[in-house]
Design a protein around this motif. Structure first.
Motif, PDB file in Angstrom:
ATOM      1  N   ASN A 138      24.126  24.163  62.306  1.00  0.00           N
ATOM      2  CA  ASN A 138      24.336  23.925  60.475  1.00  0.00           C
ATOM      3  C   ASN A 138      25.193  24.741  60.446  1.00  0.00           C
ATOM      4  OD1 ASN A 138      22.116  22.365  59.770  1.00  0.00           O
ATOM      5  ND2 ASN A 138      20.604  23.824  60.041  1.00  0.00           N
ATOM      6  N   ALA A 139      25.941  25.641  61.410  1.00  0.00           N
ATOM      7  CA  ALA A 139      26.598  26.458  61.447  1.00  0.00           C
ATOM      8  C   ALA A 139      28.356  25.555  60.916  1.00  0.00           C
ATOM      9  CB  ALA A 139      27.207  28.032  62.152  1.00  0.00           C
ATOM     10  N   ASP A 140      29.096  26.043  60.449  1.00  0.00           N
ATOM     11  CA  ASP A 140      30.299  25.989  59.940  1.00  0.00           C
ATOM     12  C   ASP A 140      31.391  26.368  62.070  1.00  0.00           C
ATOM     13  OD1 ASP A 140      29.982  25.675  57.598  1.00  0.00           O
ATOM     14  OD2 ASP A 140      31.365  27.175  56.701  1.00  0.00           O
ATOM     15  N   GLU A 141      31.863  25.401  61.499  1.00  0.00           N
ATOM     16  CA  GLU A 141      32.484  25.130  63.377  1.00  0.00           C
ATOM     17  C   GLU A 141      33.816  26.650  63.155  1.00  0.00           C
ATOM     18  OE1 GLU A 141      35.744  22.584  65.773  1.00  0.00           O
ATOM     19  OE2 GLU A 141      35.600  21.595  63.770  1.00  0.00           O
ATOM     20  N   SER A 143      32.626  29.197  62.498  1.00  0.00           N
ATOM     21  CA  SER A 143      32.957  30.521  62.126  1.00  0.00           C
ATOM     22  C   SER A 143      31.926  31.989  62.930  1.00  0.00           C
ATOM     23  CB  SER A 143      31.864  30.022  60.753  1.00  0.00           C
ATOM     24  OG  SER A 143      30.100  29.899  61.464  1.00  0.00           O
ATOM     25  N   ASP A 146      28.689  30.838  63.848  1.00  0.00           N
ATOM     26  CA  ASP A 146      28.268  29.647  64.598  1.00  0.00           C
ATOM     27  C   ASP A 146      28.303  29.938  66.293  1.00  0.00           C
ATOM     28  OD1 ASP A 146      28.304  27.357  66.208  1.00  0.00           O
ATOM     29  OD2 ASP A 146      31.166  26.838  66.169  1.00  0.00           O
ATOM     30  N   HIS A 191      33.431  20.158  67.214  1.00  0.00           N
ATOM     31  CA  HIS A 191      31.977  21.151  67.422  1.00  0.00           C
ATOM     32  C   HIS A 191      30.792  20.415  67.192  1.00  0.00           C
ATOM     33  CE1 HIS A 191      28.535  23.069  64.279  1.00  0.00           C
ATOM     34  NE2 HIS A 191      28.695  23.691  65.002  1.00  0.00           N
TER      35      HIS A 191
END
Length: 239
Positions: A138-141, A143, A146, A191
C-alpha cells in the motif's frame, strides 16, 4: 566548538560526534587530539572526555595508553555489530563495497531465518509478516513508508525464526536494509515486482514450506547483490 546532541549527556554526546567523525575518516592518521584538545573542541570536562574515551574503546574504535595518547584502532578491531557503529556507518554514506559486504552477510542469515520461520513460527508471528507485506503493497514507491515496511518485513521473519541469535541480529539487518534498499530499489524501479518477490517468501512461510521460503529469500537478496556488483563493475570501468 562542536555542537553536541542535547538528547545525550555530555559524554554520550561526545561519543556520538567523535564516533561519527572517526567512521567518516575525517582524521588524516590514527592519532586523535589530546585529552586537553578534546576538552576544548567539545567544551566538556576532562572527566567527560575520559568517560567518552572509555565508551569508544569498548566499541573497538580507539585505544588510550600512557605515552601513546588516544589512537584510532584498525578497522578490523571495530565492533561493527554495535548499533551505534551501524548507524554511523549508514550516516557516512558507505561505499558500494560496504553495501556488498552487508548483502553477503544477509545472504548468510536471512534465507535460513525464513526456513526456520516456516517450521516454527506461530500464527501471530506469521500475521506480523503479512501485515508488513500489506504495508509495503500500500505504500508509495521509494517512500519512507515503503522502506519502513520493507524493514519490518525482514525483521518480522527474524522474530518468526524463534532463534534468539537471529533475533539479536535485528539491528544489523535493519541497518543493512536501510542502506541497501535505498540504493537498489531506485535502480530496479519496479515496486510491484519487489512486493511480489516478498510475497513469495511470505507465502512459503505461511504454507510451512521451509525449502521454498529459503530459496525465495535467497533469490530476493541475491538479486539486490547482483545490482550492487553491476554498479561496482560500472564504477571500475569508468576509472
Amino acid at each position: 566548538m562542536a555542537i553536541l546532541d542535547r538528547n545525550f549527556n555530555l559524554s554520550q554526546r561526545m561519543v556520538q560526534e567523535l564516533g561519527r567523525t572517526i567512521i567518516c575518516g575525517e582524521f588524516s592518521d590514527d592519532s586523535l587530539p589530546t585529552e586537553a584538545e578534546l576538552c576544548e573542541k567539545f567544551g566538556v570536562s576532562r572527566s567527560a572526555v575520559r568517560e567518552a574515551v572509555k565508551m569508544l574503546s569498548a566499541k573497538g574504535l580507539i585505544s588510550s595508553k600512557p605515552r601513546q595518547g588516544i589512537r584510532i584502532q584498525p578497522e578490523d578491531q571495530w565492533n561493527i555489530f554495535d548499533p551505534d557503529l551501524l548507524r554511523w556507518t549508514l550516516e557516512s554514506r558507505p561505499t558500494l563495497k560496504v553495501l556488498k559486504e552487508f548483502l553477503q552477510v544477509r545472504i548468510a542469515i536471512e534465507p535460513e531465518a525464513a526456513s526456520l520461520a516456516a517450521r516454527y513460527a506461530d500464527d501471530k508471528k506469521i500475521d506480523a509478516i503479512e501485515q508488513a507485506l500489506e504495508q509495503m503493497r500500500n505504500a508509495d514507491e521509494n517512500s519512507k513508508e515503503d522502506l519502513e515496511a520493507d524493514i519490518a518485513f525482514h525483521v518480522s521473519i527474524l522474530y518468526a525464526s524463534n532463534n534468539r541469535f537471529y533475533i539479536r541480529l535485528r539491528d544489523f539487518i535493519s541497518t543493512a536494509l536501510r542502506v541497501s534498499i535505498s540504493h537498489t530499489s531506485p535502480i530496479k524501479g519496479n515496486h510491484d515486482g519487489i512486493v511480489e518477490d516478498h510475497a513469495k517468501v511470505y507465502n512459503a512461510i505461511k504454507n510451512r514450506n521451509p525449502e521454498r521460503a529459503k530459496q525465495s529469500m535467497l533469490a530476493l537478496i541475491d538479486e539486490a547483490l547482483n545490482f550492487i556488483e553491476d554498479e561496482i563493475v560500472k564504477q571500475e570501468s569508468a576509472k
